[in-house]
Motif scaffolding. Sequence first.
Motif, PDB file in Angstrom:
ATOM      1  N   ASP A  36       0.806  -1.275   0.009  1.00 52.70           N
ATOM      2  CA  ASP A  36      -0.029   0.134  -0.208  1.00 52.70           C
ATOM      3  C   ASP A  36       0.908   1.474  -0.010  1.00 52.70           C
ATOM      4  OD1 ASP A  36      -2.941  -1.293   0.063  1.00 52.70           O
ATOM      5  OD2 ASP A  36      -2.104  -1.919   2.227  1.00 52.70           O
ATOM      6  N   ILE A  37       2.208   1.292   0.856  1.00 56.19           N
ATOM      7  CA  ILE A  37       2.515   2.463   1.038  1.00 56.19           C
ATOM      8  C   ILE A  37       3.498   2.773  -0.391  1.00 56.19           C
ATOM      9  CG2 ILE A  37       5.198   3.591   1.844  1.00 56.19           C
ATOM     10  CD1 ILE A  37       4.538   1.905   4.359  1.00 56.19           C
ATOM     11  N   PHE A  38       3.858   1.738  -1.371  1.00 52.28           N
ATOM     12  CA  PHE A  38       4.765   1.596  -2.518  1.00 52.28           C
ATOM     13  C   PHE A  38       3.524   2.005  -3.616  1.00 52.28           C
ATOM     14  CE2 PHE A  38       4.773   0.093  -6.690  1.00 52.28           C
ATOM     15  CZ  PHE A  38       5.946   0.844  -6.635  1.00 52.28           C
ATOM     16  N   VAL A  40       1.567   4.284  -2.914  1.00 49.59           N
ATOM     17  CA  VAL A  40       0.683   5.721  -2.733  1.00 49.59           C
ATOM     18  C   VAL A  40       1.940   6.283  -3.294  1.00 49.59           C
ATOM     19  CG1 VAL A  40       0.298   7.858  -1.113  1.00 49.59           C
ATOM     20  CG2 VAL A  40      -1.133   5.577  -1.039  1.00 49.59           C
ATOM     21  N   MET A  41       2.912   5.911  -3.016  1.00 48.97           N
ATOM     22  CA  MET A  41       4.596   6.397  -3.190  1.00 48.97           C
ATOM     23  C   MET A  41       4.606   6.742  -5.420  1.00 48.97           C
ATOM     24  SD  MET A  41       7.469   4.981  -0.487  1.00 48.97           S
ATOM     25  CE  MET A  41       8.776   6.055  -1.201  1.00 48.97           C
ATOM     26  N   TYR A  42       4.392   5.380  -5.176  1.00 47.10           N
ATOM     27  CA  TYR A  42       4.453   6.441  -6.677  1.00 47.10           C
ATOM     28  C   TYR A  42       3.793   6.308  -7.380  1.00 47.10           C
ATOM     29  CZ  TYR A  42       4.498   4.267 -11.496  1.00 47.10           C
ATOM     30  OH  TYR A  42       4.962   3.727 -12.902  1.00 47.10           O
ATOM     31  N   TYR A  43       2.777   7.059  -6.832  1.00 43.52           N
ATOM     32  CA  TYR A  43       1.401   8.116  -7.501  1.00 43.52           C
ATOM     33  C   TYR A  43       1.974   9.023  -7.590  1.00 43.52           C
ATOM     34  CZ  TYR A  43      -3.247  10.627  -7.575  1.00 43.52           C
ATOM     35  OH  TYR A  43      -3.632  10.898  -7.677  1.00 43.52           O
ATOM     36  N   VAL A  44       2.432   9.316  -6.054  1.00 40.22           N
ATOM     37  CA  VAL A  44       2.865  10.435  -5.894  1.00 40.22           C
ATOM     38  C   VAL A  44       4.488  11.248  -6.718  1.00 40.22           C
ATOM     39  CG1 VAL A  44       4.291  12.612  -3.335  1.00 40.22           C
ATOM     40  CG2 VAL A  44       2.445  10.805  -3.069  1.00 40.22           C
ATOM     41  N   ALA A  45       5.267  10.631  -6.418  1.00 40.67           N
ATOM     42  CA  ALA A  45       6.422  10.219  -7.288  1.00 40.67           C
ATOM     43  C   ALA A  45       5.968  11.113  -8.588  1.00 40.67           C
ATOM     44  CB  ALA A  45       7.261   8.905  -7.672  1.00 40.67           C
ATOM     45  N   ARG A  46       4.926  10.277  -9.345  1.00 44.46           N
ATOM     46  CA  ARG A  46       4.722  10.271 -10.564  1.00 44.46           C
ATOM     47  C   ARG A  46       3.923  11.895 -10.613  1.00 44.46           C
ATOM     48  NH1 ARG A  46       3.755   6.197 -14.399  1.00 44.46           N
ATOM     49  NH2 ARG A  46       2.188   6.488 -15.351  1.00 44.46           N
ATOM     50  N   ASP A  83       1.043  12.098   3.841  1.00 47.13           N
ATOM     51  CA  ASP A  83       0.117  10.809   3.553  1.00 47.13           C
ATOM     52  C   ASP A  83       1.456   9.426   4.379  1.00 47.13           C
ATOM     53  OD1 ASP A  83      -2.320  11.975   3.223  1.00 47.13           O
ATOM     54  OD2 ASP A  83      -1.797  12.368   1.633  1.00 47.13           O
ATOM     55  N   VAL A  84       2.071   9.501   2.840  1.00 47.97           N
ATOM     56  CA  VAL A  84       3.051   8.277   2.664  1.00 47.97           C
ATOM     57  C   VAL A  84       3.823   8.168   4.321  1.00 47.97           C
ATOM     58  CG1 VAL A  84       5.114   7.723   2.420  1.00 47.97           C
ATOM     59  CG2 VAL A  84       3.399   8.378   0.930  1.00 47.97           C
TER      60      VAL A  84
END
Length: 104
Positions: A36-38, A40-46, A83-84
């Motif tokens: 789940d963390i990954f 959200v991190m991927y979404y935020v990074a993109r 959030d992360v």
Amino acid sequence: MYLCDQSSPSGVYNPQTYTVHPTGDIDNNETVDTSDIFDVMYYVARKGAGIENVSFTDGNAVEEAAVFAAADIDGNGKLDSTDVYYMMKYCAEKGAGLNPSWGD
């Protein structure tokens, strides 16, 4: 809890039921974990890289809204490093044998 999609291509009411994701449970597998963390991190990074068309789902607006709401831990209407952080803190406390909550 359930959401109901009231839209359809023909404009006729077409009920479809989707499960509302619990807070932090992006993949809706009944646990908040590093997957789940990954996500959200991927979404935020993109988004941070300037990519506008970023989503968690295959385009289903109702499901996307449910996932976004689960990921928006602080409830400010955007996904970011805060959030992360809250998700990582929750997982760390859970891993340490504590009983974390999102209100802490």
